[in-house]
Enzyme design. Structure first.
Site, PDB file in Angstrom:
ATOM      1  N   LYS A 109      10.585 118.405 -48.358  1.00  0.00           N
ATOM      2  CA  LYS A 109      10.777 117.158 -49.091  1.00  0.00           C
ATOM      3  C   LYS A 109      11.767 117.271 -50.238  1.00  0.00           C
ATOM      4  CE  LYS A 109       6.646 114.584 -48.420  1.00  0.00           C
ATOM      5  NZ  LYS A 109       7.211 113.241 -48.191  1.00  0.00           N
ATOM      6  N   SER A 436      -6.993 111.463 -34.513  1.00  0.00           N
ATOM      7  CA  SER A 436      -6.243 110.851 -33.425  1.00  0.00           C
ATOM      8  C   SER A 436      -6.213 111.749 -32.202  1.00  0.00           C
ATOM      9  CB  SER A 436      -4.814 110.553 -33.880  1.00  0.00           C
ATOM     10  OG  SER A 436      -4.194 111.732 -34.301  1.00  0.00           O
ATOM     11  N   ARG A 518      15.745 110.548 -38.102  1.00  0.00           N
ATOM     12  CA  ARG A 518      14.431 109.916 -38.235  1.00  0.00           C
ATOM     13  C   ARG A 518      14.372 108.955 -39.422  1.00  0.00           C
ATOM     14  NH1 ARG A 518       9.233 111.194 -35.858  1.00  0.00           N
ATOM     15  NH2 ARG A 518       8.208 110.304 -37.653  1.00  0.00           N
ATOM     16  N   TRP A 564       2.515 106.230 -49.469  1.00  0.00           N
ATOM     17  CA  TRP A 564       3.387 105.972 -48.326  1.00  0.00           C
ATOM     18  C   TRP A 564       3.807 104.521 -48.209  1.00  0.00           C
ATOM     19  CZ3 TRP A 564       0.701 109.768 -44.331  1.00  0.00           C
ATOM     20  CH2 TRP A 564       1.168 111.065 -44.594  1.00  0.00           C
ATOM     21  N   GLU A 668      -4.824 122.140 -43.448  1.00  0.00           N
ATOM     22  CA  GLU A 668      -3.915 122.826 -42.549  1.00  0.00           C
ATOM     23  C   GLU A 668      -3.781 124.273 -42.997  1.00  0.00           C
ATOM     24  OE1 GLU A 668      -0.090 120.839 -41.864  1.00  0.00           O
ATOM     25  OE2 GLU A 668       0.801 122.808 -42.111  1.00  0.00           O
ATOM     26  N   HIS A 697       1.310 121.209 -34.416  1.00  0.00           N
ATOM     27  CA  HIS A 697       2.700 120.754 -34.489  1.00  0.00           C
ATOM     28  C   HIS A 697       3.546 121.315 -33.365  1.00  0.00           C
ATOM     29  CE1 HIS A 697       0.861 120.539 -38.472  1.00  0.00           C
ATOM     30  NE2 HIS A 697       1.542 119.417 -38.586  1.00  0.00           N
TER      31      HIS A 697
END
Ligand code: GLN
Ligand code: ZN
Length: 758
Positions: A109, A436, A518, A564, A668, A697
């Site tokens: 980031k 999910s 993206r 977000w 994670e 991932h």
């Protein structure tokens, strides 16, 4: 005479043209020539937008085919060894994305934005070599179109600060080598043209820098600013104040400082120093990372305030940062409510704001022509209507927030967990997933068709329920202990909730580059937030009705929803967050009443909301923790609250995580080993933890053996009764074939470990 400036412009294109051609090139459906053609058209269009808006300082080298940090690495010849045999675009895109022989460079980031840059890899034995082609070509490209640009560059101190050493050690050990390439570059730039403006971005100056780093500023800018009289250097920072660096920079021969007065209003404290140094001040006063119309009269006041110290002649009006972080243009927003649209301003509209503000500030209101006067009136009206509109201001919400008193759950953790274990009856090393399951093309199509009115509500629900049936059946068959419904109805973990909350808006074309090709389209919070009706209850209760096992309810937490989204700028963030927390609280109340016994409140973006400055962390933590706790405060003692976070570095924030008072947290760790987990042991962390036992991932299927080993490692750090076993994030990006095998292996591994512990 008015003077204005734009730190940098977005590049992906107002219709995401760059994204489209890049992806087509990567899929081998377009040539590199096609990519270059689109790139040239975009640059030309973006320069023209700025020219039409009468912007004085328009940038070149703000464009990039992938990322500016990557461009800087290429400019310096900082090419990791594994890419040695590649050239040109093949080299460039392999560094960014990897290829069959080489893994991609890491991406992370850019400060506290949602833009990700490529992390340069440096090593002591690197031999750097200047490659100024891109910079020089882009300058000439603009010049040919009649635009004399300022040249944008990422500064050497920021470049080093954001790079990593592959041979271990401090990147700043390479300072002299890197600086000498910058010096060569400046020499080349100096002969390009007369009187060149060079913007050197040093956003790293807004962090709490060590003395060692600060001590590099003077030698760097003393030397760069004396290379040629032909170059005027602007050192630019953004996203926070950079007062420590300013103190040093005013004593170097640079021409100007670019400061952000919106996200770093403490920069005001440096005005006297700047005034005394007689340097130009590029005043960042138009928000480059939000979507709201500027309040021009208010901004004019801010500028008048600045002009009390700094001579007006030395002030230049600017965006607060590059416009990369805001969507392109309102032109394509055809569906937005007209009243709301009238409050917005994207990059192209911001250019006009900068221009109008500079005319008003330098020449006075009486000098404005009829068109500008009209624009100013429209601006005044829009800002006035935001202060009173009932779309924004909801008295019922405000009253509720004022009267809200339930700030935390009943019962201490120790008592709650005992009760929960009894009621829920789960064993040690309980297995679950993060929420999910794979988002298949059929599920996506069903959602899209429903949204576009192509299929009926019944048809849509039937398809979703079929998915849930299959998902539940698979989990039962696989032997997972705590089930989830799989989230087929959710496009995105924030958008799904935003769409159902009052006070939330959605754009059609508000795309912002996230990395490479993206883009993301964050929803925006324009008004007071409330939840008109339940958002997830029918799906979760349906799923629960399909199994005798426990179904975990799934929500997104207030801090993540806030972080977000584009957030309204007429209310402090913590107040907005509190409103969201109360809306989530309503949902938990309903889920619980409907018989749901475990509820997970995801806080994937909790950590990325951290301020850049140490001095502001406590304030953030205080309200972020407060609002998470508010969101779950109605949960009974026996209702188990989980949370999930998508990262593994908890060392600095472990106490804060603990203070959130969730019963179980999943995190994670799969990619970073359990080294980082030691902190849980060190601080005597008491709540239950589900450190991801495999990395979701990647498409790779973890073997049973590998997962057994991972669990054994975890058991060295945490006792079995405190441990949950789960993958390290949601499974929506994976294929069913991968998920099935991976989860079976996970369950098998748990059996083996459980047996060995008997
Ligand atoms: N429950 C969400 C999911 O599984 C969490 C995603 C996330 O943390 N990014 O998709
Ligand atoms: Zn996650």
């Amino acid at each position: 005479m008015s003077k204005n400036y734009v730190v940098g412009f977005a590049r992906i294109g107002e219709q995401r043209e760059l994204k489209k051609v890049l992806e087509s090139f990567w899929a081998k459906n377009s040539s590199f020539g096609d990519v270059k053609k689109v790139a040239s058209e975009l640059k030309k269009r973006h320069w023209n937008y700025q020219k039409e808006a009468d912007i004085d300082f328009i940038s070149s080298n703000d464009f990039s085919l992938y990322d500016n940090m990557l461009d800087t690495a290429v400019m310096l010849g900082a090419i990791p060894k594994r890419f040695k045999n590649l050239r040109d675009e093949e080299l460039y895109f392999s560094m960014a994305r990897g290829d069959k022989n080489c893994v991609a460079m890491e991406m992370t980031k850019w400060f506290n934005t949602n833009y990700h840059y490529i992390v340069p890899e440096l090593s002591l034995d690197d031999k750097y070599k200047l490659n100024a082609t891109k910079i020089i070509d882009e300058y000439k490209e603009a010049k040919k179109l009649g635009i004399k640009t300022k040249i944008n560059l990422i500064g050497p101190i920021t470049f080093l600060g954001l790079s990593k050493r592959v041979d271990r050690g401090d990147t700043y050990e390479l300072f002299n080598k890197i600086l000498s390439i910058y010096k060569e570059l400046l020499k080349e730039i100096s002969i390009l043209d007369d009187n060149i403006t060079l913007q050197i971005d040093e956003p790293i100056f807004v962090k709490d820098n060590e003395v060692k780093v600060l001590s590099l500023i003077k030698p760097t800018y003393d030397s760069l600013a004396t290379i040629s009289k032909n170059i005027n250097i602007v050192v630019t920072t953004y996203f926070e104040h950079s007062n420590e660096a300013t103190k040093i920079l005013v004593n170097t021969p640079i021409w100007a400082l670019g400061l952000d007065f919106l996200y770093g209003d403490e920069n005001l404290q440096s005005l006297e120093l700047i005034a005394n140094s007689n340097k130009k001040l590029i005043a960042g006063v138009v928000d480059g990372r939000n979507i709201w119309k500027n309040d021009i009269l208010q901004t004019n006041k801010l500028l008048e305030n600045i002009a009390q110290k700094v001579d007006k002649q030395n002030i230049i009006i600017s965006s607060s940062c590059s416009l990369l972080h805001t969507p392109f243009t309102l032109k394509y927003e055809e569906k937005l409510n007209a009243e709301i649209k009238n409050w917005l301003s994207y990059a192209v509209q911001k250019l006009d704001e900068i221009s109008l503000i500079s005319k008003l500030f330098f020449n006075g209101i009486d000098s404005l022509g009829a068109k500008d006067k009209n624009e100013l009136n429209i601006n005044k009206k829009a800002n006035k209507s935001r202060k009173t509109s009932t779309l924004i201001h909801d008295k019922a919400v405000q009253d509720r927030v004022d009267k809200f008193t339930k700030f935390q759950r009943d019962g201490k953790y120790e008592d709650r967990i005992k009760l929960q274990k009894e009621i829920l009856g789960y064993k040690d090393l309980t297995t679950t997933t993060i929420g999910s399951f794979p988002q298949t093309p059929e599920v996506r199509k069903a959602r899209r068709d429903f949204k576009n009115g192509v299929i009926s509500c019944e048809n849509y629900e039937k398809q979703m329920k079929n998915y849930i049936d299959d998902c539940v059946a698979f989990q039962e068959e696989c032997g997972i202990d705590i089930l989830v419904h799989g989230e087929p109805e959710r496009n995105d973990m924030v958008e799904y909730f935003g769409e159902q909350l009052k006070g939330y808006g959605f754009s059609q074309n508000g795309w912002v580059q996230s990395y490479g090709s993206r883009c993301v389209k964050p929803p925006f919070i324009y008004g007071d937030i409330s939840r008109p009706k339940p958002m997830t209850v029918s799906w979760i209760t349906y799923a629960q009705s399909k199994t005798n096992k426990i179904m975990k309810g799934m929500l997104t937490g207030p801090v993540t929803i806030l972080n977000w989204s584009f957030v309204r700028d007429d209310k402090p963030r913590d107040e907005v967050s509190k409103q969201i927390a109360i809306a989530i609280n309503d949902e938990i109340d309903d889920l619980q009443k409907a018989g749901i016994k475990i509820i997970q409140v995801d806080e994937a973006a909790f950590k990325e909301g951290y301020p850049l400055r140490e001095e502001k962390i406590k304030i953030y933590e205080d309200w972020a923790v407060r609002d998470f706790k508010i969101s779950v405060s109605c949960a009974n003692k026996e209702t188990q609250i989980h949370t999930h976070m998508c990262y593994s570095e908890f060392n600095d924030i472990i106490r804060t995580i603990e203070a959130m008072d969730a019963d179980v947290i999943s995190i994670e760790t799969a990619r970073s080993g359990n080294e980082l987990l030691k902190i849980f042991k060190e601080v005597g962390y008491k709540q239950e933890v589900g450190p991801g036992v495999y990395d979701i991932h990647s498409p790779r299927i973890p073997s049973v053996r590998e997962i057994v080993q991972q669990i054994e490692l975890l058991l060295e750090v945490l006792p079995k009764k405190q441990l949950w076993i789960n993958p390290d994030c949601g499974l929506k990006t994976r294929k069913w074939s991968e998920v099935k095998l991976s989860l079976k292996n996970m369950i098998e591994a748990v059996k083996i470990v459980r047996d060995s512990l008997k």
